[in-house]
Design a protein around this motif. Structure first.
Motif, mmCIF file in Angstrom:
data_model
loop_
_atom_site.group_PDB
_atom_site.id
_atom_site.type_symbol
_atom_site.label_atom_id
_atom_site.label_comp_id
_atom_site.label_asym_id
_atom_site.label_seq_id
_atom_site.Cartn_x
_atom_site.Cartn_y
_atom_site.Cartn_z
ATOM 1 N N GLN A 238 0.831 -1.212 0.000
ATOM 2 C CA GLN A 238 0.000 0.000 0.000
ATOM 3 C C GLN A 238 0.862 1.257 0.000
ATOM 4 O OE1 GLN A 238 -2.693 -0.296 3.286
ATOM 5 N NE2 GLN A 238 -3.995 -1.807 2.270
ATOM 6 N N PHE A 239 1.960 1.256 0.766
ATOM 7 C CA PHE A 239 2.863 2.397 0.790
ATOM 8 C C PHE A 239 3.472 2.642 -0.581
ATOM 9 C CE2 PHE A 239 7.315 3.758 1.048
ATOM 10 C CZ PHE A 239 7.136 5.039 1.561
ATOM 11 N N ILE A 240 3.953 1.552 -1.215
ATOM 12 C CA ILE A 240 4.576 1.688 -2.529
ATOM 13 C C ILE A 240 3.563 2.197 -3.545
ATOM 14 C CG2 ILE A 240 5.548 0.347 -4.450
ATOM 15 C CD1 ILE A 240 6.987 -1.348 -2.325
ATOM 16 N N ARG A 241 2.360 1.669 -3.491
ATOM 17 C CA ARG A 241 1.324 2.071 -4.449
ATOM 18 C C ARG A 241 0.852 3.496 -4.203
ATOM 19 N NH1 ARG A 241 -3.577 -1.587 -4.249
ATOM 20 N NH2 ARG A 241 -4.479 0.206 -3.243
ATOM 21 N N HIS A 242 0.690 3.881 -2.942
ATOM 22 C CA HIS A 242 0.180 5.209 -2.606
ATOM 23 C C HIS A 242 1.205 6.300 -2.910
ATOM 24 C CE1 HIS A 242 -2.127 8.285 -0.578
ATOM 25 N NE2 HIS A 242 -1.065 8.571 0.175
ATOM 26 N N LYS A 243 2.465 6.051 -2.547
ATOM 27 C CA LYS A 243 3.522 7.052 -2.738
ATOM 28 C C LYS A 243 4.182 6.979 -4.121
ATOM 29 C CE LYS A 243 3.597 8.719 1.488
ATOM 30 N NZ LYS A 243 3.444 10.111 1.851
ATOM 31 N N LYS A 244 3.748 6.012 -4.939
ATOM 32 C CA LYS A 244 4.282 5.805 -6.288
ATOM 33 C C LYS A 244 5.798 5.574 -6.254
ATOM 34 C CE LYS A 244 0.518 7.708 -8.641
ATOM 35 N NZ LYS A 244 -0.493 6.964 -7.990
ATOM 36 N N ARG A 245 6.229 4.706 -5.356
ATOM 37 C CA ARG A 245 7.641 4.356 -5.206
ATOM 38 C C ARG A 245 7.893 2.980 -5.826
ATOM 39 N NH1 ARG A 245 9.347 9.213 -3.621
ATOM 40 N NH2 ARG A 245 8.647 9.810 -1.560
ATOM 41 N N TYR A 246 7.547 2.831 -7.092
ATOM 42 C CA TYR A 246 7.666 1.534 -7.755
ATOM 43 C C TYR A 246 9.115 1.105 -7.944
ATOM 44 C CZ TYR A 246 2.731 2.134 -8.624
ATOM 45 O OH TYR A 246 1.393 2.309 -8.464
ATOM 46 N N TRP A 247 10.054 2.030 -7.842
ATOM 47 C CA TRP A 247 11.463 1.678 -7.977
ATOM 48 C C TRP A 247 11.950 0.846 -6.791
ATOM 49 C CZ3 TRP A 247 14.468 3.528 -4.048
ATOM 50 C CH2 TRP A 247 13.955 4.600 -3.317
ATOM 51 N N LEU A 248 11.180 0.791 -5.704
ATOM 52 C CA LEU A 248 11.558 -0.018 -4.549
ATOM 53 C C LEU A 248 11.313 -1.511 -4.779
ATOM 54 C CD1 LEU A 248 10.190 2.119 -1.603
ATOM 55 C CD2 LEU A 248 12.568 1.663 -2.116
ATOM 56 N N LEU A 249 10.424 -1.842 -5.697
ATOM 57 C CA LEU A 249 10.067 -3.248 -5.916
ATOM 58 C C LEU A 249 11.250 -4.128 -6.300
ATOM 59 C CD1 LEU A 249 6.577 -2.950 -7.610
ATOM 60 C CD2 LEU A 249 7.117 -3.731 -5.308
#
Length: 52
Positions: free
Chosen positions: A12-23
């Motif tokens: 949810q954090f990655i999706r909400h903050k648009k931090r897809y580079w963390l995946l």
């Protein structure tokens, strides 16, 4: 609180903050952890540890 809820919150954090580079970082860390756990008691372990 189980481990799945932590993963859900992280997603949810990655999706909400648009931090897809963390995946990719998270996936690689999980793969390394699984590799170390699987080879912990085998004869392959000394060769795996030399990679790191």
């Amino acid at each position: 609180m189980g481990k799945l809820s932590i993963l859900g919150e992280m997603w949810q954090f990655i999706r909400h903050k648009k931090r897809y580079w963390l995946l990719p970082i998270i996936v690689i860390l999980l793969l390394v952890a699984i590799l170390l756990l699987v080879t912990q008691g085998t004869a392959v372990a000394p060769f795996i540890y030399t990679l790191f």
